[in-house]
Motif scaffolding. Sequence first.
Motif, PDB file in Angstrom:
ATOM      1  N   GLY A   1       8.418  35.334  21.257  1.00  0.00           N
ATOM      2  CA  GLY A   1       7.566  35.820  22.343  1.00  0.00           C
ATOM      3  C   GLY A   1       6.295  36.467  21.877  1.00  0.00           C
ATOM      4  O   GLY A   1       5.621  37.167  22.614  1.00  0.00           O
ATOM      5  N   ARG A   2       5.895  36.222  20.571  1.00  0.00           N
ATOM      6  CA  ARG A   2       4.665  36.810  20.063  1.00  0.00           C
ATOM      7  C   ARG A   2       3.544  35.796  20.171  1.00  0.00           C
ATOM      8  O   ARG A   2       3.747  34.605  19.973  1.00  0.00           O
ATOM      9  N   PRO A   3       2.321  36.234  20.444  1.00  0.00           N
ATOM     10  CA  PRO A   3       1.194  35.305  20.527  1.00  0.00           C
ATOM     11  C   PRO A   3       0.865  34.742  19.156  1.00  0.00           C
ATOM     12  O   PRO A   3       1.080  35.402  18.143  1.00  0.00           O
ATOM     13  N   THR A   4       0.355  33.523  19.118  1.00  0.00           N
ATOM     14  CA  THR A   4      -0.023  32.902  17.852  1.00  0.00           C
ATOM     15  C   THR A   4      -1.529  32.869  17.731  1.00  0.00           C
ATOM     16  O   THR A   4      -2.264  33.005  18.685  1.00  0.00           O
ATOM     17  N   GLY A   5      -1.999  32.659  16.495  1.00  0.00           N
ATOM     18  CA  GLY A   5      -3.431  32.524  16.255  1.00  0.00           C
ATOM     19  C   GLY A   5      -4.157  33.849  16.147  1.00  0.00           C
ATOM     20  O   GLY A   5      -5.370  33.877  16.023  1.00  0.00           O
ATOM     21  N   ASN A   6      -3.435  34.985  16.159  1.00  0.00           N
ATOM     22  CA  ASN A   6      -4.090  36.288  16.073  1.00  0.00           C
ATOM     23  C   ASN A   6      -3.613  37.080  14.859  1.00  0.00           C
ATOM     24  O   ASN A   6      -3.607  38.296  14.873  1.00  0.00           O
ATOM     25  N   GLU A   7      -3.172  36.374  13.812  1.00  0.00           N
ATOM     26  CA  GLU A   7      -2.667  37.052  12.626  1.00  0.00           C
ATOM     27  C   GLU A   7      -3.816  37.765  11.911  1.00  0.00           C
ATOM     28  O   GLU A   7      -4.939  37.283  11.878  1.00  0.00           O
ATOM     29  N   ILE A   8      -3.535  38.926  11.337  1.00  0.00           N
ATOM     30  CA  ILE A   8      -4.521  39.663  10.574  1.00  0.00           C
ATOM     31  C   ILE A   8      -3.995  39.828   9.158  1.00  0.00           C
ATOM     32  O   ILE A   8      -2.873  40.295   8.955  1.00  0.00           O
ATOM     33  N   LYS A   9      -4.778  39.435   8.173  1.00  0.00           N
ATOM     34  CA  LYS A   9      -4.403  39.575   6.772  1.00  0.00           C
ATOM     35  C   LYS A   9      -4.727  41.004   6.337  1.00  0.00           C
ATOM     36  O   LYS A   9      -5.880  41.379   6.231  1.00  0.00           O
ATOM     37  N   LEU A  10      -3.706  41.806   6.094  1.00  0.00           N
ATOM     38  CA  LEU A  10      -3.930  43.197   5.722  1.00  0.00           C
ATOM     39  C   LEU A  10      -4.180  43.366   4.229  1.00  0.00           C
ATOM     40  O   LEU A  10      -4.965  44.225   3.814  1.00  0.00           O
ATOM     41  N   VAL A  11      -3.500  42.563   3.414  1.00  0.00           N
ATOM     42  CA  VAL A  11      -3.639  42.645   1.968  1.00  0.00           C
ATOM     43  C   VAL A  11      -3.872  41.245   1.427  1.00  0.00           C
ATOM     44  O   VAL A  11      -3.218  40.294   1.857  1.00  0.00           O
ATOM     45  N   SER A  12      -4.811  41.083   0.497  1.00  0.00           N
ATOM     46  CA  SER A  12      -5.077  39.774  -0.080  1.00  0.00           C
ATOM     47  C   SER A  12      -5.204  39.887  -1.590  1.00  0.00           C
ATOM     48  O   SER A  12      -5.615  40.930  -2.117  1.00  0.00           O
ATOM     49  N   VAL A  13      -4.832  38.832  -2.288  1.00  0.00           N
ATOM     50  CA  VAL A  13      -4.967  38.751  -3.735  1.00  0.00           C
ATOM     51  C   VAL A  13      -5.758  37.490  -4.056  1.00  0.00           C
ATOM     52  O   VAL A  13      -5.459  36.420  -3.536  1.00  0.00           O
ATOM     53  N   MET A  14      -6.765  37.618  -4.908  1.00  0.00           N
ATOM     54  CA  MET A  14      -7.638  36.496  -5.237  1.00  0.00           C
ATOM     55  C   MET A  14      -7.645  36.298  -6.737  1.00  0.00           C
ATOM     56  O   MET A  14      -7.932  37.225  -7.492  1.00  0.00           O
ATOM     57  N   ALA A  15      -7.314  35.078  -7.187  1.00  0.00           N
ATOM     58  CA  ALA A  15      -7.379  34.735  -8.604  1.00  0.00           C
ATOM     59  C   ALA A  15      -8.382  33.614  -8.774  1.00  0.00           C
ATOM     60  O   ALA A  15      -8.412  32.673  -7.997  1.00  0.00           O
ATOM     61  N   SER A  16      -9.232  33.726  -9.787  1.00  0.00           N
ATOM     62  CA  SER A  16     -10.231  32.694 -10.030  1.00  0.00           C
ATOM     63  C   SER A  16     -10.359  32.469 -11.527  1.00  0.00           C
ATOM     64  O   SER A  16     -10.081  33.360 -12.338  1.00  0.00           O
TER      65      SER A  16
ATOM     66  N   GLY B   1      -7.501  43.145  -2.439  1.00  0.00           N
ATOM     67  CA  GLY B   1      -8.271  43.923  -1.483  1.00  0.00           C
ATOM     68  C   GLY B   1      -7.474  44.201  -0.225  1.00  0.00           C
ATOM     69  O   GLY B   1      -6.456  43.563   0.038  1.00  0.00           O
ATOM     70  N   LEU B   2      -7.950  45.175   0.537  1.00  0.00           N
ATOM     71  CA  LEU B   2      -7.316  45.562   1.799  1.00  0.00           C
ATOM     72  C   LEU B   2      -8.263  45.276   2.954  1.00  0.00           C
ATOM     73  O   LEU B   2      -9.483  45.331   2.797  1.00  0.00           O
ATOM     74  N   HIS B   3      -7.675  44.993   4.091  1.00  0.00           N
ATOM     75  CA  HIS B   3      -8.482  44.898   5.309  1.00  0.00           C
ATOM     76  C   HIS B   3      -9.108  46.278   5.538  1.00  0.00           C
ATOM     77  O   HIS B   3      -8.424  47.305   5.474  1.00  0.00           O
ATOM     78  N   PRO B   4     -10.430  46.339   5.757  1.00  0.00           N
ATOM     79  CA  PRO B   4     -11.107  47.642   5.883  1.00  0.00           C
ATOM     80  C   PRO B   4     -10.468  48.582   6.900  1.00  0.00           C
ATOM     81  O   PRO B   4     -10.321  49.773   6.654  1.00  0.00           O
ATOM     82  N   ARG B   5     -10.061  48.056   8.042  1.00  0.00           N
ATOM     83  CA  ARG B   5      -9.477  48.912   9.066  1.00  0.00           C
ATOM     84  C   ARG B   5      -8.120  49.452   8.619  1.00  0.00           C
ATOM     85  O   ARG B   5      -7.776  50.602   8.875  1.00  0.00           O
ATOM     86  N   PHE B   6      -7.352  48.598   7.937  1.00  0.00           N
ATOM     87  CA  PHE B   6      -6.052  49.026   7.420  1.00  0.00           C
ATOM     88  C   PHE B   6      -6.241  50.125   6.373  1.00  0.00           C
ATOM     89  O   PHE B   6      -5.508  51.119   6.345  1.00  0.00           O
ATOM     90  N   LYS B   7      -7.263  49.951   5.533  1.00  0.00           N
ATOM     91  CA  LYS B   7      -7.525  50.943   4.494  1.00  0.00           C
ATOM     92  C   LYS B   7      -7.862  52.304   5.109  1.00  0.00           C
ATOM     93  O   LYS B   7      -7.411  53.343   4.620  1.00  0.00           O
ATOM     94  N   ARG B   8      -8.645  52.278   6.188  1.00  0.00           N
ATOM     95  CA  ARG B   8      -9.015  53.543   6.839  1.00  0.00           C
ATOM     96  C   ARG B   8      -7.815  54.241   7.467  1.00  0.00           C
ATOM     97  O   ARG B   8      -7.806  55.467   7.617  1.00  0.00           O
ATOM     98  N   ASP B   9      -6.796  53.476   7.831  1.00  0.00           N
ATOM     99  CA  ASP B   9      -5.617  54.056   8.482  1.00  0.00           C
ATOM    100  C   ASP B   9      -4.664  54.719   7.495  1.00  0.00           C
ATOM    101  O   ASP B   9      -3.751  55.454   7.898  1.00  0.00           O
ATOM    102  N   LEU B  10      -4.840  54.462   6.211  1.00  0.00           N
ATOM    103  CA  LEU B  10      -3.941  55.028   5.206  1.00  0.00           C
ATOM    104  C   LEU B  10      -4.414  56.414   4.786  1.00  0.00           C
ATOM    105  O   LEU B  10      -5.608  56.655   4.616  1.00  0.00           O
ATOM    106  N   ASN B  11      -3.449  57.321   4.584  1.00  0.00           N
ATOM    107  CA  ASN B  11      -3.832  58.623   4.041  1.00  0.00           C
ATOM    108  C   ASN B  11      -3.942  58.489   2.515  1.00  0.00           C
ATOM    109  O   ASN B  11      -3.512  57.485   1.933  1.00  0.00           O
ATOM    110  N   PRO B  12      -4.529  59.461   1.818  1.00  0.00           N
ATOM    111  CA  PRO B  12      -4.760  59.341   0.369  1.00  0.00           C
ATOM    112  C   PRO B  12      -3.495  59.048  -0.434  1.00  0.00           C
ATOM    113  O   PRO B  12      -3.515  58.263  -1.387  1.00  0.00           O
ATOM    114  N   GLU B  13      -2.375  59.677  -0.055  1.00  0.00           N
ATOM    115  CA  GLU B  13      -1.126  59.447  -0.795  1.00  0.00           C
ATOM    116  C   GLU B  13      -0.639  58.014  -0.614  1.00  0.00           C
ATOM    117  O   GLU B  13      -0.203  57.358  -1.574  1.00  0.00           O
ATOM    118  N   GLU B  14      -0.715  57.510   0.609  1.00  0.00           N
ATOM    119  CA  GLU B  14      -0.293  56.132   0.871  1.00  0.00           C
ATOM    120  C   GLU B  14      -1.188  55.135   0.136  1.00  0.00           C
ATOM    121  O   GLU B  14      -0.710  54.144  -0.427  1.00  0.00           O
TER     122      GLU B  14
END
Length: 282
Positions: A206-221, A232-245
């Motif tokens: 019962g969840r909508p599709t096509g609205n996934e948000i990538k919170l954490v990504s890893v890039m190898a080149s 890297g972190l999604h900027p909004r997700f990063k702002r929601d974390l406290n310093p310890e997290e």
Amino acid sequence: MATVKNEYSERLRAVAGLMLAVAGESVSMVKRNAPDKALKLTRRTEWDVYLEFLKIFFNLADRFAALHIPVSDHAEFMDSLVDEVISQLKTALEPAFGANSDQMEIVMTIAGAVGESRRRYEHYKFMVNESSKVKDDMLKEFGERVADMIGAAGNLQVASAATLCAGAVLPAMSAIFTGEKPQESTPPSAGRAASATDVSREKSAGRPTGNEIKLVSVMASVSGEEVETRWGLHPRFKRDLNPEELQELTKLMNRVTKIVGERYAAVAFSQEWASWHVSGHA
């Protein structure tokens, strides 16, 4: 054009690297969703699918550039992006063709892909940073075209996988153009695009599709003999974390990135690497 390249060099490298990486990942995802067809695909067909992803990515990059690059620089920026994609693709394919080989065919192929991208997608009118039916229609048509290319016309599973892969590049490309680069990162990768099986599970839950948000990504080149892996972190997700997290997550992701980098390096310099590129996974 040299001035434009110098001014936007970092952004150009990031967008080009993102396009090539996600195109290769997307070819693999499409094949996973059609295992019966994947066994019969020729290298030429895989390459054509790879180019098809680049075509839509060029169109999306052009739309982002229209929003974030001055009008006076827009045309030269896109020309420079084409040059950067060709340059990175040549480097990626060099192990297969040899350092001294004539790679003019790559130049002509990418130039042709850009022209085809304009003819195929410019008639869709929408703001790339906003949700709209027109944008969804374009991505849907693209997914159906990819399914048809691999001989799976009408296969919703394959078409959905291709559509989701194409859509997955949007938040990463947006982050590059807006200057949101967490962890001083390179462009966030599209991560693992959802397969049709994932879509079915979401629908059943019962969840909508096509609205996934990538919170954490890893890039190898890989560049020459060097492998670089970043996360890297999604900027909004990063702002929601406290310093310890954030500190704890950073510690964990540094370990993950190290493991991924070591594994990627082992694969990148293996005997199979050349054929992997020729198959369209640059």
